[in-house]
Scaffold this active site. Structure first.
Site, PDB file in Angstrom:
ATOM      1  N   PHE A   1      37.423  36.977  55.318  1.00  0.00           N
ATOM      2  CA  PHE A   1      39.093  37.049  55.085  1.00  0.00           C
ATOM      3  C   PHE A   1      38.907  35.087  55.317  1.00  0.00           C
ATOM      4  O   PHE A   1      38.449  34.480  56.330  1.00  0.00           O
ATOM      5  CB  PHE A   1      39.446  37.519  56.234  1.00  0.00           C
ATOM      6  CG  PHE A   1      40.671  37.730  55.905  1.00  0.00           C
ATOM      7  CD1 PHE A   1      40.966  39.019  54.904  1.00  0.00           C
ATOM      8  CD2 PHE A   1      41.444  36.905  57.291  1.00  0.00           C
ATOM      9  CE1 PHE A   1      42.876  39.271  54.724  1.00  0.00           C
ATOM     10  CE2 PHE A   1      42.830  37.928  57.200  1.00  0.00           C
ATOM     11  CZ  PHE A   1      43.474  38.794  56.238  1.00  0.00           C
TER      12      PHE A   1
ATOM     13  N   ARG B   1      50.403  31.207  57.310  1.00  0.00           N
ATOM     14  CA  ARG B   1      50.957  31.217  55.764  1.00  0.00           C
ATOM     15  C   ARG B   1      51.233  29.636  56.444  1.00  0.00           C
ATOM     16  O   ARG B   1      51.090  28.771  55.179  1.00  0.00           O
ATOM     17  CB  ARG B   1      52.456  31.784  55.900  1.00  0.00           C
ATOM     18  CG  ARG B   1      51.929  33.093  55.024  1.00  0.00           C
ATOM     19  CD  ARG B   1      52.869  33.900  54.266  1.00  0.00           C
ATOM     20  NE  ARG B   1      53.131  35.202  54.579  1.00  0.00           N
ATOM     21  CZ  ARG B   1      52.517  36.096  54.274  1.00  0.00           C
ATOM     22  NH1 ARG B   1      51.501  36.027  53.139  1.00  0.00           N
ATOM     23  NH2 ARG B   1      52.487  37.010  53.717  1.00  0.00           N
TER      24      ARG B   1
ATOM     25  N   ASP C   1      41.616  38.849  44.995  1.00  0.00           N
ATOM     26  CA  ASP C   1      40.000  40.292  45.626  1.00  0.00           C
ATOM     27  C   ASP C   1      39.565  41.405  45.207  1.00  0.00           C
ATOM     28  O   ASP C   1      38.650  41.289  44.121  1.00  0.00           O
ATOM     29  CB  ASP C   1      41.062  41.005  46.759  1.00  0.00           C
ATOM     30  CG  ASP C   1      40.043  40.630  48.322  1.00  0.00           C
ATOM     31  OD1 ASP C   1      38.889  41.939  47.461  1.00  0.00           O
ATOM     32  OD2 ASP C   1      40.401  41.631  49.133  1.00  0.00           O
TER      33      ASP C   1
ATOM     34  N   GLU D   1      49.452  33.875  41.287  1.00  0.00           N
ATOM     35  CA  GLU D   1      48.969  34.326  43.255  1.00  0.00           C
ATOM     36  C   GLU D   1      48.478  33.707  43.606  1.00  0.00           C
ATOM     37  O   GLU D   1      47.284  32.522  43.786  1.00  0.00           O
ATOM     38  CB  GLU D   1      47.284  35.284  42.625  1.00  0.00           C
ATOM     39  CG  GLU D   1      48.116  37.122  42.420  1.00  0.00           C
ATOM     40  CD  GLU D   1      49.105  37.665  43.346  1.00  0.00           C
ATOM     41  OE1 GLU D   1      48.986  37.019  44.999  1.00  0.00           O
ATOM     42  OE2 GLU D   1      48.963  38.923  43.717  1.00  0.00           O
ATOM     43  N   ASP D   2      47.567  34.352  44.852  1.00  0.00           N
ATOM     44  CA  ASP D   2      48.082  33.212  45.960  1.00  0.00           C
ATOM     45  C   ASP D   2      45.718  33.939  45.341  1.00  0.00           C
ATOM     46  O   ASP D   2      45.070  32.873  45.513  1.00  0.00           O
ATOM     47  CB  ASP D   2      47.656  33.339  47.558  1.00  0.00           C
ATOM     48  CG  ASP D   2      47.770  35.631  47.995  1.00  0.00           C
ATOM     49  OD1 ASP D   2      47.359  36.237  47.171  1.00  0.00           O
ATOM     50  OD2 ASP D   2      48.182  35.283  48.565  1.00  0.00           O
TER      51      ASP D   2
HETATM   52  P1  IMP Z   1      43.486  42.613  45.471  1.00  0.00           P
HETATM   53  O1  IMP Z   1      44.603  43.325  45.346  1.00  0.00           O
HETATM   54  O2  IMP Z   1      42.698  42.990  46.639  1.00  0.00           O
HETATM   55  O3  IMP Z   1      43.335  41.572  44.306  1.00  0.00           O
HETATM   56  O4  IMP Z   1      44.431  41.800  46.587  1.00  0.00           O
HETATM   57  C1  IMP Z   1      45.424  40.649  46.539  1.00  0.00           C
HETATM   58  C2  IMP Z   1      46.001  40.250  47.455  1.00  0.00           C
HETATM   59  O5  IMP Z   1      45.459  40.709  49.018  1.00  0.00           O
HETATM   60  C3  IMP Z   1      46.309  38.205  47.721  1.00  0.00           C
HETATM   61  O6  IMP Z   1      47.679  38.917  46.743  1.00  0.00           O
HETATM   62  C4  IMP Z   1      46.687  38.308  49.552  1.00  0.00           C
HETATM   63  O7  IMP Z   1      48.008  39.271  49.613  1.00  0.00           O
HETATM   64  C5  IMP Z   1      45.500  39.648  49.741  1.00  0.00           C
HETATM   65  N1  IMP Z   1      44.293  39.094  50.488  1.00  0.00           N
HETATM   66  C6  IMP Z   1      43.288  39.498  49.698  1.00  0.00           C
HETATM   67  N2  IMP Z   1      41.843  38.928  50.232  1.00  0.00           N
HETATM   68  C7  IMP Z   1      42.312  38.069  51.801  1.00  0.00           C
HETATM   69  C8  IMP Z   1      42.777  37.380  52.470  1.00  0.00           C
HETATM   70  O8  IMP Z   1      41.020  36.635  52.574  1.00  0.00           O
HETATM   71  N3  IMP Z   1      42.894  36.525  52.855  1.00  0.00           N
HETATM   72  C9  IMP Z   1      44.954  37.558  53.270  1.00  0.00           C
HETATM   73  N4  IMP Z   1      45.300  38.347  52.492  1.00  0.00           N
HETATM   74  C10 IMP Z   1      43.692  38.530  51.461  1.00  0.00           C
HETATM   75 MG    MG Z   2      48.985  37.946  47.697  1.00  0.00          MG
END
Ligand code: IMP
Ligand code: MG
Length: 181
Positions: free
Chosen positions: A156, A169, A106, A102-103
């Site tokens: 962010f 990206r 969050d 994963e990238d």
């Molecule tokens: P989670 O499900 O809240 O853990 O979020 C995961 C997804 O939210 C990541 O795979 C990203 O695609 C997106 N995301 C969360 N934080 C950021 C950010 O700071 N910038 C861009 N995308 C984000």
């Molecule tokens: Mg993602």
């Protein structure tokens, strides 16, 4: 209508060199961990495309690359809090070593969705979760990545796969928008 962020308004949080050095290090750790065992890598599109393609170049075991697409963020800065499976077609992963790439973690909702999905559908030999970035303070689940490259504050970020409304990206570094708070 979302406002465009000008690239000149972005501050560099993690440089290209820092990213590449850490990814190389992680590659070494994974080579050590999996030795010569077969590994099924799952790249979570679109955000982890850069990270996955750079990481796998350092991996030496027989490697099978897979791509799935999920979405949790709406457009812009805020998460919808709901994970959507856009395309999750995978080979049979029973008995396989699986590494989800994963990238960013969050809230952890995407990670939880994926881990639950894997447990529900497959009896893998091993299942590990690896994330380039870890935003620890915003977690809403008890999920922790098995491997991560950088922990970051609740801000962010864009670049190196991460987007704002589909843009940025392509940047080779991780940047953030400086606000006047
Ligand atoms: P989670 O499900 O809240 O853990 O979020 C995961 C997804 O939210 C990541 O795979 C990203 O695609 C997106 N995301 C969360 N934080 C950021 C950010 O700071 N910038 C861009 N995308 C984000
Ligand atoms: Mg993602």
């Amino acid at each position: 209508m979302l406002e465009m962020i000008k690239e000149s308004d972005l501050k560099v949080l993690i440089t290209e060199e820092e990213l590449q050095n850490k990814i190389k290090e992680l590659g070494k750790v994974l080579n050590e961990f999996y030795k010569d065992e077969e590994l099924y890598v799952i790249c979570v599109l679109k955000g982890s495309v850069m990270f996955t393609t750079d990481l796998v170049k350092h991996l030496k075991m027989p490697l099978n690359m897979n791509f799935i697409r999920l979405s949790s963020y709406g457009s812009g800065f805020t998460s919808t809090g709901k994970v959507n499976a856009v395309d999750i077609s995978l080979p049979n992963l029973n008995g396989k070593n699986v590494l989800i790439v994963e990238d960013i973690i969050d809230t952890g909702l995407t990670a939880k969705f994926l881990i639950d999905f894997m447990h529900l559908n497959f009896k893998t030999k091993s299942l590990k979760f690896c994330s380039l970035l870890d935003k620890k303070s915003t977690r809403k689940t008890d999920i922790e990545p098995d491997y991560y490259c950088f922990q970051i504050e609740n801000q962010f970020v864009v670049g190196y796969g991460l987007d704002y409304d589909g843009f940025y990206r392509n940047l080779p570094y991780i940047g953030y928008l400086e606000t006047n708070e």
